[in-house]
Write an enzyme that holds these catalytic residues in place. Sequence first.
Site, PDB file in Angstrom:
ATOM      1  N   GLY A   1     -30.682 -60.023 -93.296  1.00 30.82           N
ATOM      2  CA  GLY A   1     -31.614 -60.996 -93.867  1.00 30.82           C
ATOM      3  C   GLY A   1     -33.056 -60.531 -93.832  1.00 30.82           C
ATOM      4  O   GLY A   1     -33.967 -61.303 -93.542  1.00 30.82           O
TER       5      GLY A   1
ATOM      6  N   VAL B   1     -31.338 -58.584 -84.058  1.00 32.33           N
ATOM      7  CA  VAL B   1     -31.927 -57.376 -84.664  1.00 32.33           C
ATOM      8  C   VAL B   1     -33.072 -57.814 -85.577  1.00 32.33           C
ATOM      9  O   VAL B   1     -32.843 -58.436 -86.612  1.00 32.33           O
ATOM     10  CB  VAL B   1     -30.878 -56.597 -85.494  1.00 32.33           C
ATOM     11  CG1 VAL B   1     -31.480 -55.310 -86.053  1.00 32.33           C
ATOM     12  CG2 VAL B   1     -29.634 -56.312 -84.674  1.00 32.33           C
TER      13      VAL B   1
ATOM     14  N   ILE C   1     -37.419 -55.243 -90.299  1.00 28.60           N
ATOM     15  CA  ILE C   1     -38.342 -54.123 -90.082  1.00 28.60           C
ATOM     16  C   ILE C   1     -39.800 -54.584 -90.143  1.00 28.60           C
ATOM     17  O   ILE C   1     -40.679 -54.041 -89.481  1.00 28.60           O
ATOM     18  CB  ILE C   1     -38.062 -52.956 -91.059  1.00 28.60           C
ATOM     19  CG1 ILE C   1     -38.755 -51.687 -90.579  1.00 28.60           C
ATOM     20  CG2 ILE C   1     -38.472 -53.287 -92.480  1.00 28.60           C
ATOM     21  CD1 ILE C   1     -38.122 -50.415 -91.036  1.00 28.60           C
TER      22      ILE C   1
ATOM     23  N   LYS D   1     -52.944 -57.235-105.919  1.00 32.65           N
ATOM     24  CA  LYS D   1     -53.021 -55.766-105.874  1.00 32.65           C
ATOM     25  C   LYS D   1     -53.091 -55.258-107.307  1.00 32.65           C
ATOM     26  O   LYS D   1     -52.166 -55.467-108.087  1.00 32.65           O
ATOM     27  CB  LYS D   1     -51.772 -55.206-105.174  1.00 32.65           C
ATOM     28  CG  LYS D   1     -51.646 -53.705-105.282  1.00 32.65           C
ATOM     29  CD  LYS D   1     -50.409 -53.165-104.620  1.00 32.65           C
ATOM     30  CE  LYS D   1     -50.251 -51.697-104.922  1.00 32.65           C
ATOM     31  NZ  LYS D   1     -49.000 -51.139-104.401  1.00 32.65           N
TER      32      LYS D   1
ATOM     33  N   VAL E   1     -23.096 -59.525 -86.535  1.00 33.72           N
ATOM     34  CA  VAL E   1     -21.818 -58.963 -86.985  1.00 33.72           C
ATOM     35  C   VAL E   1     -21.374 -57.903 -85.979  1.00 33.72           C
ATOM     36  O   VAL E   1     -22.107 -56.953 -85.685  1.00 33.72           O
ATOM     37  CB  VAL E   1     -21.953 -58.359 -88.407  1.00 33.72           C
ATOM     38  CG1 VAL E   1     -20.694 -57.593 -88.786  1.00 33.72           C
ATOM     39  CG2 VAL E   1     -22.231 -59.468 -89.411  1.00 33.72           C
TER      40      VAL E   1
ATOM     41  N   LEU F   1     -32.975 -50.673 -97.249  1.00 32.29           N
ATOM     42  CA  LEU F   1     -33.047 -49.470 -96.423  1.00 32.29           C
ATOM     43  C   LEU F   1     -31.670 -48.893 -96.132  1.00 32.29           C
ATOM     44  O   LEU F   1     -31.546 -47.709 -95.822  1.00 32.29           O
ATOM     45  CB  LEU F   1     -33.780 -49.786 -95.115  1.00 32.29           C
ATOM     46  CG  LEU F   1     -35.233 -50.277 -95.290  1.00 32.29           C
ATOM     47  CD1 LEU F   1     -35.809 -50.751 -93.958  1.00 32.29           C
ATOM     48  CD2 LEU F   1     -36.108 -49.184 -95.889  1.00 32.29           C
TER      49      LEU F   1
ATOM     50  N   THR G   1     -42.601 -48.410-103.421  1.00 29.75           N
ATOM     51  CA  THR G   1     -41.403 -48.508-104.256  1.00 29.75           C
ATOM     52  C   THR G   1     -40.160 -49.021-103.517  1.00 29.75           C
ATOM     53  O   THR G   1     -39.101 -49.122-104.119  1.00 29.75           O
ATOM     54  CB  THR G   1     -41.082 -47.124-104.859  1.00 29.75           C
ATOM     55  OG1 THR G   1     -41.234 -46.141-103.846  1.00 29.75           O
ATOM     56  CG2 THR G   1     -41.990 -46.818-106.025  1.00 29.75           C
ATOM     57  N   GLY G   2     -40.292 -49.339-102.216  1.00 31.38           N
ATOM     58  CA  GLY G   2     -39.118 -49.782-101.453  1.00 31.38           C
ATOM     59  C   GLY G   2     -38.535 -51.075-101.992  1.00 31.38           C
ATOM     60  O   GLY G   2     -37.343 -51.150-102.338  1.00 31.38           O
TER      61      GLY G   2
HETATM   62  C1  LIG Z   1     -43.012 -47.680 -92.628  1.00 33.95           C
HETATM   63  C2  LIG Z   1     -42.512 -48.401 -93.851  1.00 33.95           C
HETATM   64  C3  LIG Z   1     -43.421 -48.942 -94.758  1.00 33.95           C
HETATM   65  C4  LIG Z   1     -42.955 -49.585 -95.908  1.00 33.95           C
HETATM   66  N1  LIG Z   1     -43.863 -50.080 -96.815  1.00 33.95           N
HETATM   67  C5  LIG Z   1     -43.409 -50.609 -97.964  1.00 33.95           C
HETATM   68  C6  LIG Z   1     -44.301 -51.116 -98.931  1.00 33.95           C
HETATM   69  O1  LIG Z   1     -45.520 -51.119 -98.759  1.00 33.95           O
HETATM   70  N2  LIG Z   1     -43.795 -51.621-100.075  1.00 33.95           N
HETATM   71  C7  LIG Z   1     -42.455 -51.671-100.302  1.00 33.95           C
HETATM   72  O2  LIG Z   1     -42.052 -52.112-101.379  1.00 33.95           O
HETATM   73  N3  LIG Z   1     -41.585 -51.247 -99.389  1.00 33.95           N
HETATM   74  C8  LIG Z   1     -42.024 -50.723 -98.230  1.00 33.95           C
HETATM   75  N4  LIG Z   1     -41.130 -50.309 -97.298  1.00 33.95           N
HETATM   76  C9  LIG Z   1     -39.716 -50.547 -97.508  1.00 33.95           C
HETATM   77  C10 LIG Z   1     -39.419 -52.008 -97.147  1.00 33.95           C
HETATM   78  O3  LIG Z   1     -39.880 -52.282 -95.847  1.00 33.95           O
HETATM   79  C11 LIG Z   1     -37.948 -52.282 -97.221  1.00 33.95           C
HETATM   80  O4  LIG Z   1     -37.458 -51.853 -98.457  1.00 33.95           O
HETATM   81  C12 LIG Z   1     -37.689 -53.765 -97.119  1.00 33.95           C
HETATM   82  O5  LIG Z   1     -38.327 -54.312 -96.019  1.00 33.95           O
HETATM   83  C13 LIG Z   1     -36.217 -54.045 -97.050  1.00 33.95           C
HETATM   84  O6  LIG Z   1     -35.755 -53.873 -95.737  1.00 33.95           O
HETATM   85  P1  LIG Z   1     -34.262 -54.299 -95.459  1.00 33.95           P
HETATM   86  O7  LIG Z   1     -34.103 -55.729 -95.783  1.00 33.95           O
HETATM   87  O8  LIG Z   1     -33.355 -53.334 -96.100  1.00 33.95           O
HETATM   88  O9  LIG Z   1     -34.116 -54.061 -93.878  1.00 33.95           O
HETATM   89  P2  LIG Z   1     -34.609 -54.918 -92.620  1.00 33.95           P
HETATM   90  O10 LIG Z   1     -35.865 -55.669 -92.857  1.00 33.95           O
HETATM   91  O11 LIG Z   1     -34.589 -53.965 -91.476  1.00 33.95           O
HETATM   92  O12 LIG Z   1     -33.479 -56.005 -92.417  1.00 33.95           O
HETATM   93  C14 LIG Z   1     -32.249 -55.690 -91.813  1.00 33.95           C
HETATM   94  C15 LIG Z   1     -31.479 -56.975 -91.583  1.00 33.95           C
HETATM   95  O13 LIG Z   1     -30.169 -56.629 -91.144  1.00 33.95           O
HETATM   96  C16 LIG Z   1     -29.835 -57.458 -90.058  1.00 33.95           C
HETATM   97  N5  LIG Z   1     -28.819 -56.821 -89.238  1.00 33.95           N
HETATM   98  C17 LIG Z   1     -28.844 -55.590 -88.671  1.00 33.95           C
HETATM   99  N6  LIG Z   1     -27.722 -55.419 -87.928  1.00 33.95           N
HETATM  100  C18 LIG Z   1     -26.967 -56.548 -88.061  1.00 33.95           C
HETATM  101  C19 LIG Z   1     -25.721 -56.997 -87.539  1.00 33.95           C
HETATM  102  N7  LIG Z   1     -25.000 -56.249 -86.712  1.00 33.95           N
HETATM  103  N8  LIG Z   1     -25.290 -58.234 -87.886  1.00 33.95           N
HETATM  104  C20 LIG Z   1     -25.988 -59.021 -88.722  1.00 33.95           C
HETATM  105  N9  LIG Z   1     -27.183 -58.649 -89.234  1.00 33.95           N
HETATM  106  C21 LIG Z   1     -27.667 -57.432 -88.906  1.00 33.95           C
HETATM  107  C22 LIG Z   1     -31.149 -57.691 -89.319  1.00 33.95           C
HETATM  108  O14 LIG Z   1     -31.078 -58.834 -88.490  1.00 33.95           O
HETATM  109  C23 LIG Z   1     -32.088 -57.873 -90.512  1.00 33.95           C
HETATM  110  O15 LIG Z   1     -32.030 -59.214 -90.938  1.00 33.95           O
HETATM  111  C24 LIG Z   1     -41.580 -49.701 -96.130  1.00 33.95           C
HETATM  112  C25 LIG Z   1     -40.668 -49.207 -95.192  1.00 33.95           C
HETATM  113  C26 LIG Z   1     -41.126 -48.557 -94.067  1.00 33.95           C
HETATM  114  C27 LIG Z   1     -40.134 -48.022 -93.070  1.00 33.95           C
END
Ligand SMILES: Cc1cc2nc3c(=O)[nH]c(=O)nc-3n(C[C@H](O)[C@H](O)[C@H](O)COP(=O)(O)OP(=O)(O)OC[C@H]3O[C@@H](n4cnc5c(N)ncnc54)[C@H](O)[C@@H]3O)c2cc1C
Length: 545
Positions: A21, A53, A56, A89, A193, A345, A356-357
């Site tokens: 989430g 967890v 990020i 922006k 999970v 990610l 671009t993430g």
């Molecule tokens: C340093 C950095 C800077 C960035 N800056 C930008 C930016 O400026 N612009 C941009 O567009 N993108 C940026 N990004 C990318 C962006 O942060 C990610 O694309 C975006 O936040 C998506 O993250 P996510 O949801 O995939 O992962 P996360 O936010 O890490 O979410 C992971 C989720 O999985 C859940 N989870 C993990 N394990 C379990 C489990 N066992 N059971 C249930 N749930 C679980 C966690 O609880 C959490 O809810 C950046 C990334 C980094 C690393």
Amino acid sequence: MWPGWGPTTVLRPKRILIVGGGSAGWMAAAYLDAVLNRGSRTVDIGLVESPDVPRIGVGEATIPSINHILAAIGIEEREFLRRVDGTFKQSIKFVNWLHDKGEYYYHAFARIVPTPIDSTGRRWLKSDRSLPFMETVSAQPVLCEMNLSPQMLAHWDFGRPLIYAFHMNALKFADYLCELATARGVEHWLDHVTNVEVTESGNIQSVNTAAGLRLEADLFIDCTGFAALLIEKKLGIGWVDCSQWLMCDRAVTMHVPYEHHYPGYVRPYTTATALSAGWVWEIPLQDRRSLGYVHSGAFIDDNDAERELRTFEGGHAADLNSRIVHFKVGHRIKSWAGNCVAIGLAGSFIEPLESTGLYLSDLATVMLAEHFPYGDDMAPLAYRFNRIMTNRFYEILDFINMHYCLSRRKDSPFWRETGKAEHITDRLKAKLEFWRMKPPSNVDFEDQFFPGQPEIPLPSGGFPGDHRPPVDTGRLFTRSSYEAVLYGMDFLSEECRERYGDARPRTSIHRQVAERLAIAPRKLPPHDVWLQRVVGMPAWGKKGS
Ligand SMILES: Cc1cc2nc3c(=O)[nH]c(=O)nc-3n(C[C@H](O)[C@H](O)[C@H](O)COP(=O)(O)OP(=O)(O)OC[C@H]3O[C@@H](n4cnc5c(N)ncnc54)[C@H](O)[C@@H]3O)c2cc1C
């Protein structure tokens, strides 16, 4: 709770379970629900996220594609800005990338593109370059330097709207999407999970949680971030490492609350300033600025990177907390395997130099929605999805790679290393070679396979029968974007001197740009004033207070 989604569930068609989430998970949930269940419910969507967890929590700068996602979900812009401490922006300002002498250039979202033939680039190349290229074709660099809002306080009567994206608090964004999606019927479990069950055919059948739930679905979306719980830990789908071309592997991040230090303005753009072993982002929100020094652990240790960031920010940063975020640049061999799709990610990561993430999550989600309904045989859809995602990844990789390889900095081991040929992608080398012969023009983006580019297929393992190299025709980064960076980084300066001599005509600004700039201060308020008046940003007081 949905019928059948308890500990004794039965598989039903058209059920999507998102695991994770963060921004990716909640964007997928809210978007898929909005477009697939509009009018009547065609698919049940659920999201399970771990209470243990954390998300990020970075990912605060966006590109204009975010507007499509917000519109499809039905989010009104001002409400969005209020809920996520958002700001506008209009551009990215790159500082010290060429020489480390205070020089800068803008990659603005909007510019004039004369039709049918756009010769602005060629004209600029033949001129004395007394003005930066981008300032000749776009008002946005100067509007940004003046810290003006891209929106008026009154009704808009200022010609073509300015193109913009947003800065936002990523945690609040996910919370806001969660609130909207769950109110509309997306099921939500805060539960960890612990196990994933797979059928003999290799499809995921269910995920099991710490609270004892067994959640079944037809399609599973892995949004567990770098944990990649389903796609990697369970299905064993590998990761293609791209650190050869982008060597940064971590960021030290810091928040500077305005209560602590207000610089006296809210910049309507992201700043990316090159430092000794990478670069630092500055993202202004309504209550703080976020900073992050993206760097390479091979060239600077974490303590020195933190020190460099604090020095960069100034004395007021001495006591602020910081944290280190590790990352790995690369992508899944295939993001869609069987009935599991990795978004966010878990699927890929490229350093955030061009923000671009979230865009890649948004592209994956939109494509998933367009492919719906999936039916029993998802393989052809997965094939196309994987190819497009991988192509787009390489389009972005090349573009970001270019920022580094055009630098003439030689002032640190990091910058001496990034300029070496082995750190420049073959695709980019071929493009730059071609553009030394003929500056970029629109047709170059119809098909981006250039002479000299080796025919290396997409990474093996995921694409049986696909021997074509990645060819990026997605037009995320068009000729306008390439020109912004190429000319911002002084590309072809020597060649032009040789070809056109030293006595060249003065650089001129496009008439429409000059006209807009002449009246902009009367039309556009300062960015902070707009935010205070329209979305209730506090008045933070004077510079440095
Ligand atoms: C340093 C950095 C800077 C960035 N800056 C930008 C930016 O400026 N612009 C941009 O567009 N993108 C940026 N990004 C990318 C962006 O942060 C990610 O694309 C975006 O936040 C998506 O993250 P996510 O949801 O995939 O992962 P996360 O936010 O890490 O979410 C992971 C989720 O999985 C859940 N989870 C993990 N394990 C379990 C489990 N066992 N059971 C249930 N749930 C679980 C966690 O609880 C959490 O809810 C950046 C990334 C980094 C690393």
